[in-house]
Scaffold this motif. Structure first.
Motif, PDB file in Angstrom:
ATOM      1  N   LYS A   1       0.814  -1.193   0.000  1.00 17.46           N
ATOM      2  CA  LYS A   1       0.000   0.000   0.000  1.00 17.46           C
ATOM      3  C   LYS A   1       0.862   1.264   0.000  1.00 17.46           C
ATOM      4  CE  LYS A   1      -3.781  -2.337   2.002  1.00 17.46           C
ATOM      5  NZ  LYS A   1      -4.586  -2.816   2.992  1.00 17.46           N
ATOM      6  N   THR A  16       3.324 -14.602  -5.497  1.00 14.69           N
ATOM      7  CA  THR A  16       1.872 -14.420  -5.383  1.00 14.69           C
ATOM      8  C   THR A  16       1.405 -13.302  -6.312  1.00 14.69           C
ATOM      9  OG1 THR A  16       1.915 -15.164  -3.088  1.00 14.69           O
ATOM     10  CG2 THR A  16      -0.012 -13.898  -3.780  1.00 14.69           C
ATOM     11  N   ILE A  17       2.119 -12.190  -6.293  1.00 13.65           N
ATOM     12  CA  ILE A  17       1.761 -11.056  -7.162  1.00 13.65           C
ATOM     13  C   ILE A  17       1.857 -11.479  -8.628  1.00 13.65           C
ATOM     14  CG2 ILE A  17       2.467  -8.751  -7.912  1.00 13.65           C
ATOM     15  CD1 ILE A  17       3.403  -8.297  -4.959  1.00 13.65           C
ATOM     16  N   GLN A  18       2.899 -12.249  -8.938  1.00 15.63           N
ATOM     17  CA  GLN A  18       3.090 -12.705 -10.313  1.00 15.63           C
ATOM     18  C   GLN A  18       1.905 -13.556 -10.769  1.00 15.63           C
ATOM     19  OE1 GLN A  18       6.751 -14.835 -10.892  1.00 15.63           O
ATOM     20  NE2 GLN A  18       6.391 -15.142 -13.077  1.00 15.63           N
ATOM     21  N   GLU A  20      -1.225 -13.869  -9.245  1.00 13.79           N
ATOM     22  CA  GLU A  20      -2.538 -13.246  -9.097  1.00 13.79           C
ATOM     23  C   GLU A  20      -2.748 -12.001  -9.954  1.00 13.79           C
ATOM     24  OE1 GLU A  20      -3.326 -12.597  -4.949  1.00 13.79           O
ATOM     25  OE2 GLU A  20      -3.197 -14.746  -4.475  1.00 13.79           O
ATOM     26  N   HIS A  21      -1.654 -11.315 -10.295  1.00 14.47           N
ATOM     27  CA  HIS A  21      -1.817 -10.041 -10.999  1.00 14.47           C
ATOM     28  C   HIS A  21      -1.074  -9.987 -12.329  1.00 14.47           C
ATOM     29  CE1 HIS A  21      -3.865  -8.419  -7.497  1.00 14.47           C
ATOM     30  NE2 HIS A  21      -2.901  -8.935  -6.753  1.00 14.47           N
ATOM     31  N   GLY A  22      -0.473 -11.092 -12.733  1.00 16.61           N
ATOM     32  CA  GLY A  22       0.168 -11.140 -14.037  1.00 16.61           C
ATOM     33  C   GLY A  22       1.483 -10.384 -14.138  1.00 16.61           C
ATOM     34  N   LEU A  23       2.221 -10.296 -13.040  1.00 13.88           N
ATOM     35  CA  LEU A  23       3.530  -9.648 -13.070  1.00 13.88           C
ATOM     36  C   LEU A  23       4.447 -10.444 -14.000  1.00 13.88           C
ATOM     37  CD1 LEU A  23       5.397  -7.446 -11.783  1.00 13.88           C
ATOM     38  CD2 LEU A  23       5.973  -9.150 -10.043  1.00 13.88           C
ATOM     39  N   ARG A  28       9.523  -9.222 -12.424  1.00 13.45           N
ATOM     40  CA  ARG A  28       9.646  -9.821 -11.101  1.00 13.45           C
ATOM     41  C   ARG A  28      11.107  -9.986 -10.721  1.00 13.45           C
ATOM     42  NH1 ARG A  28      11.343 -13.799  -8.605  1.00 13.45           N
ATOM     43  NH2 ARG A  28      10.336 -14.910  -6.907  1.00 13.45           N
TER      44      ARG A  28
END
Length: 172
Positions: A1, A16-18, A20-23, A28
């Motif tokens: 945040k 996880t970001i990769q 869930e959010h297509g990083l 990355r």
């Protein structure tokens, strides 16, 4: 945040970001490399007792990639960082003092290590442990008492008991 939270991310967080959010994988890797660099430079500054949060960015933007590189900086390089990159001059002075202290310690360790090796005592941690307990010159080794060696062992600074026994036999 918050932007500062990026530097606290773990590899699992990035995974996880990769997912869930297509990083992108390349992005990355680049982010992880930068996080590691920031953490490493922070460790180096902590070793130097520097609490200036801007110093991390000034050093990184000036080309410092790892904590060990901090200890190789010259006074001219630090002055350039003050003039061109906005490094706090008090931080530069503090870093320079720590760099000088570290160089002096390394010279003492090298002198002690050379003296120990001349006696066929090949223990990488012994010289540093002796220096950290106040031995500054090689000739002081031969003035150590058994109690002195026990004290060094008690402090757990890297002197092995086998090395201490070997050194004590040579002192006698």
């Amino acid at each position: 945040k918050r932007a500062e939270e990026i530097w606290e991310l773990t590899e699992d967080d990035l995974d996880t970001i990769q997912v869930e959010h297509g990083l992108l994988l390349g992005t990355r890797r680049m982010i992880w490399k930068r996080i590691q660099r920031v953490k490493d430079v922070r460790i180096g500054l902590a070793e130097a007792n520097v609490v200036d949060p801007d110093a991390v960015w000034v050093l990184i933007n000036s080309g410092v990639r790892r904590a060990e590189e901090i200890w190789m900086l010259s006074q001219d390089q630090l002055n350039t960082m003050v003039d061109r990159e906005g490094l706090n001059s008090n931080t530069a002075v503090q870093l320079w003092r720590k760099i000088e202290e570290r160089k002096a310690r390394e010279e003492k360790v090298l002198g002690i290590r050379t003296a120990l090796e001349a006696e066929n005592i090949m223990d990488a941690g012994a010289a540093a442990a002796l220096v950290d307990c106040g031995i500054e010159r090689p000739e002081q080794i031969w003035e150590l008492t058994e109690d002195d060696l026990d004290s060094v062992l008690d402090k757990k600074l890297g002197l092995r008991s086998r090395t201490a026994m070997e050194l004590w036999s040579k002192i006698q």
